[in-house]
Design a protein around this motif. Structure first.
Motif, PDB file in Angstrom:
ATOM      1  N   VAL A   1       0.844  -1.202   0.000  1.00 53.83           N
ATOM      2  CA  VAL A   1       0.000   0.000   0.000  1.00 53.83           C
ATOM      3  C   VAL A   1       0.879   1.251   0.000  1.00 53.83           C
ATOM      4  N   VAL A   2       0.517   2.211  -0.843  1.00 58.49           N
ATOM      5  CA  VAL A   2       1.208   3.504  -0.880  1.00 58.49           C
ATOM      6  C   VAL A   2       0.173   4.592  -0.592  1.00 58.49           C
ATOM      7  N   ALA A   3       0.576   5.560   0.238  1.00 57.75           N
ATOM      8  CA  ALA A   3      -0.343   6.647   0.579  1.00 57.75           C
ATOM      9  C   ALA A   3       0.387   7.980   0.534  1.00 57.75           C
ATOM     10  N   GLN A   4      -0.384   9.016   0.207  1.00 58.28           N
ATOM     11  CA  GLN A   4       0.177  10.360   0.139  1.00 58.28           C
ATOM     12  C   GLN A   4      -0.023  11.025   1.503  1.00 58.28           C
ATOM     13  N   VAL A   5       1.013  11.682   2.004  1.00 53.47           N
ATOM     14  CA  VAL A   5       0.912  12.338   3.309  1.00 53.47           C
ATOM     15  C   VAL A   5       0.147  13.651   3.177  1.00 53.47           C
ATOM     16  N   LEU A   6      -0.922  13.781   3.973  1.00 59.27           N
ATOM     17  CA  LEU A   6      -1.719  15.012   3.960  1.00 59.27           C
ATOM     18  C   LEU A   6      -1.282  15.943   5.083  1.00 59.27           C
ATOM     19  N   LYS A   7      -0.966  15.334   6.228  1.00 63.82           N
ATOM     20  CA  LYS A   7      -0.621  16.143   7.409  1.00 63.82           C
ATOM     21  C   LYS A   7       0.279  15.338   8.334  1.00 63.82           C
ATOM     22  N   ALA A   8       1.264  16.009   8.923  1.00 60.09           N
ATOM     23  CA  ALA A   8       2.163  15.360   9.882  1.00 60.09           C
ATOM     24  C   ALA A   8       1.922  15.931  11.270  1.00 60.09           C
ATOM     25  N   ASN A   9       1.644  15.058  12.234  1.00 54.91           N
ATOM     26  CA  ASN A   9       1.426  15.483  13.619  1.00 54.91           C
ATOM     27  C   ASN A   9       2.613  15.040  14.466  1.00 54.91           C
ATOM     28  N   HIS A  10       3.503  15.988  14.743  1.00 52.05           N
ATOM     29  CA  HIS A  10       4.731  15.662  15.485  1.00 52.05           C
ATOM     30  C   HIS A  10       4.441  15.563  16.988  1.00 52.05           C
ATOM     31  N   GLY A  11       5.166  14.689  17.668  1.00 54.04           N
ATOM     32  CA  GLY A  11       5.004  14.526  19.116  1.00 54.04           C
ATOM     33  C   GLY A  11       3.614  14.032  19.504  1.00 54.04           C
ATOM     34  N   TRP A  12       3.006  13.292  18.586  1.00 54.56           N
ATOM     35  CA  TRP A  12       1.630  12.833  18.806  1.00 54.56           C
ATOM     36  C   TRP A  12       1.596  11.744  19.878  1.00 54.56           C
ATOM     37  N   GLY A  13       0.828  11.993  20.961  1.00 57.62           N
ATOM     38  CA  GLY A  13       0.742  11.018  22.055  1.00 57.62           C
ATOM     39  C   GLY A  13       2.011  10.943  22.892  1.00 57.62           C
ATOM     40  N   SER A  14       2.801  12.032  22.857  1.00 56.74           N
ATOM     41  CA  SER A  14       4.067  12.005  23.609  1.00 56.74           C
ATOM     42  C   SER A  14       3.837  12.373  25.080  1.00 56.74           C
ATOM     43  N   HIS A  15       4.858  12.176  25.891  1.00 59.74           N
ATOM     44  CA  HIS A  15       4.786  12.517  27.319  1.00 59.74           C
ATOM     45  C   HIS A  15       5.921  13.484  27.654  1.00 59.74           C
ATOM     46  N   PRO A  16       5.732  14.312  28.712  1.00 57.20           N
ATOM     47  CA  PRO A  16       6.692  15.391  28.995  1.00 57.20           C
ATOM     48  C   PRO A  16       7.907  14.949  29.809  1.00 57.20           C
ATOM     49  N   TYR A  17       8.429  13.800  29.521  1.00 63.49           N
ATOM     50  CA  TYR A  17       9.660  13.327  30.177  1.00 63.49           C
ATOM     51  C   TYR A  17      10.317  12.319  29.249  1.00 63.49           C
ATOM     52  N   ARG A  18      11.573  11.987  29.563  1.00 62.47           N
ATOM     53  CA  ARG A  18      12.231  10.911  28.824  1.00 62.47           C
ATOM     54  C   ARG A  18      12.657   9.846  29.824  1.00 62.47           C
ATOM     55  N   LEU A  19      12.106   8.643  29.666  1.00 66.69           N
ATOM     56  CA  LEU A  19      12.347   7.576  30.636  1.00 66.69           C
ATOM     57  C   LEU A  19      13.008   6.380  29.972  1.00 66.69           C
ATOM     58  N   SER A  20      14.146   6.003  30.529  1.00 73.23           N
ATOM     59  CA  SER A  20      14.824   4.791  30.094  1.00 73.23           C
ATOM     60  C   SER A  20      14.759   3.776  31.235  1.00 73.23           C
ATOM     61  N   MET A  21      14.186   2.617  30.959  1.00 67.56           N
ATOM     62  CA  MET A  21      14.060   1.562  31.968  1.00 67.56           C
ATOM     63  C   MET A  21      15.040   0.441  31.640  1.00 67.56           C
ATOM     64  N   ALA A  22      16.054   0.290  32.484  1.00 61.31           N
ATOM     65  CA  ALA A  22      16.999  -0.818  32.329  1.00 61.31           C
ATOM     66  C   ALA A  22      16.565  -1.917  33.291  1.00 61.31           C
ATOM     67  N   VAL A  23      16.023  -2.994  32.731  1.00 58.98           N
ATOM     68  CA  VAL A  23      15.387  -4.032  33.534  1.00 58.98           C
ATOM     69  C   VAL A  23      15.961  -5.399  33.178  1.00 58.98           C
ATOM     70  N   CYS A  24      16.346  -6.143  34.202  1.00 57.28           N
ATOM     71  CA  CYS A  24      16.878  -7.485  33.965  1.00 57.28           C
ATOM     72  C   CYS A  24      15.765  -8.412  33.482  1.00 57.28           C
ATOM     73  N   PRO A  25      16.051  -9.286  32.519  1.00 55.63           N
ATOM     74  CA  PRO A  25      15.053 -10.230  32.024  1.00 55.63           C
ATOM     75  C   PRO A  25      14.509 -11.106  33.155  1.00 55.63           C
ATOM     76  N   THR A  26      13.223 -11.380  33.104  1.00 59.59           N
ATOM     77  CA  THR A  26      12.609 -12.286  34.079  1.00 59.59           C
ATOM     78  C   THR A  26      12.789 -13.719  33.585  1.00 59.59           C
TER      79      THR A  26
END
Lengths: 240, 240
Positions: free
Chosen positions: B58-83
């Protein structure tokens, strides 16, 4: 730490049921004289010594009772509509037990796709979760009832409902709303709707009955994630 | 709301891969001229119009770009050991995506029972979770590395480690520790250990590198529950 569960602890004597007895005497090979720890599911952990290692009916003598073992400084009732997929409800209940919840009420909304809910399996899961997270109290699983009946029957001093009132009502963030609860002894009820959300009638009834509209932030959370996020907010605000 | 995912959006043209094309044109029967919404996994949601409804491409033409859509006001990195059980890690990652996380780093501790970790499956799960929770950004899944290397390589201004220092060190509750992060732009890294916990050497290294010891309250949480509780604490403190 290994815990057993018994609903038959009386007059200094603790009896394990068939399943727990088999696990204790057959699987773990505990013998007379061994000390075991048993939770009653009501908040007390009993340190016991085995006096009968029958793998079908272990009996132990109570040495010490630890009341309020692994308890949290609030009382939280989560009334949550069943999810389409039962697994997702079960994980919410299991994780909420680890974090700290007192009662889980499966409530059926007018827009719930799932109208029936079996509580037996969930109760077994919560016993395991309580043991795993070192809590002597197993959260109560109420019999399913309608959202409307749960609203009418809720007598907690702090009652919160997660619902988008389409701007009709200002909503507080859940943590903000919980600040009030600290003064009321932390007795809290939170109502979480189904995938299809509450009906406007259900939401209006909740407001009539003193429920405070809350939001869980900008993220769009599934029912079970919303429920666990709300329970975690209570834990972080009142339990940590 | 239905979202598609594409890593091939360029010069106003969006191409869906085979799987997304099949879902779009065969399953959902979208045709040329239909409007679809496509996330790039990097934070932008594109409103597009289909110009080729080939169910394989499928190919589509871009009509509008919404930047930061659904973003949150922090940057979180979770370093978690595998269970031990991969499912439990996957649900942490899925739920953390719904709540809001930017990077998940599988870290292997000296006491980790699981030393290998496959990232492909997890990446697919996070694409679905991002779509489901209406976020244009899919959390990055880093290649597994050792706890020691993740500690040495972490350059976030706020670095937290959930570890019991057996009273050697005072620990802050996670929410308390996060208060400091608000002034630093909310760029946070949190390190969560394996079932067997960090080794004392790993914990000491974390302190040397400026990690702040935190606790997640009195409840004894499984690795995946601790990780989600920490991510939820960040969301509730900085995102709600």
């Amino acid at each position: 730490m290994e815990l057993f569960y018994s609903q038959d602890i009386d007059a200094g004597v603790c009896r394990l049921d068939g399943e727990e007895s088999g696990h204790c005497a057959r699987v773990l090979r505990h013998r007379c004289g061994d000390e075991i720890n048993v939770i009653d599911g009501l908040g007390t952990m009993y340190e016991c010594r085995i006096c009968d290692d029958n793998p079908r009916a272990v009996v132990a003598q109570v040495l010490k009772a630890n009341h309020g073992w692994g308890s949290h400084p609030y009382r939280l009732s989560m009334a949550v509509c069943p999810t389409k997929n039962a697994d997702r409800y079960e994980w919410f209940a299991e994780k909420a037990t680890e974090v700290g919840v007192d009662c889980i009420v499966p409530v059926i909304g007018e827009r719930s796709e799932r109208k029936v809910f079996k509580t037996d399996r969930l109760r077994r899961i919560l016993v395991s979760a309580a043991k795993q997270s070192l809590k002597a109290a197993v959260p109560e699983v109420a019999e399913p009832l309608s959202v409307r009946d749960s609203i009418k029957g809720c007598d907690a001093p702090v009652k919160l409902i997660a619902y988008c009132f389409e701007g009709e009502r200002p909503r507080q963030g859940v943590t903000e709303a919980l600040a009030a609860s600290a003064e009321t002894g932390g007795d809290i009820a939170i109502l979480i709707g189904p995938e299809g959300d509450f009906s406007p009638g259900e939401a209006a009834l909740a407001l009539e009955h003193g429920f405070v509209p809350i939001h869980l932030g900008p993220s769009r959370l599934r029912t079970e994630t919303a429920a666990l996020t709300a329970a975690t907010a209570v834990y972080l605000r009142l339990g940590v």
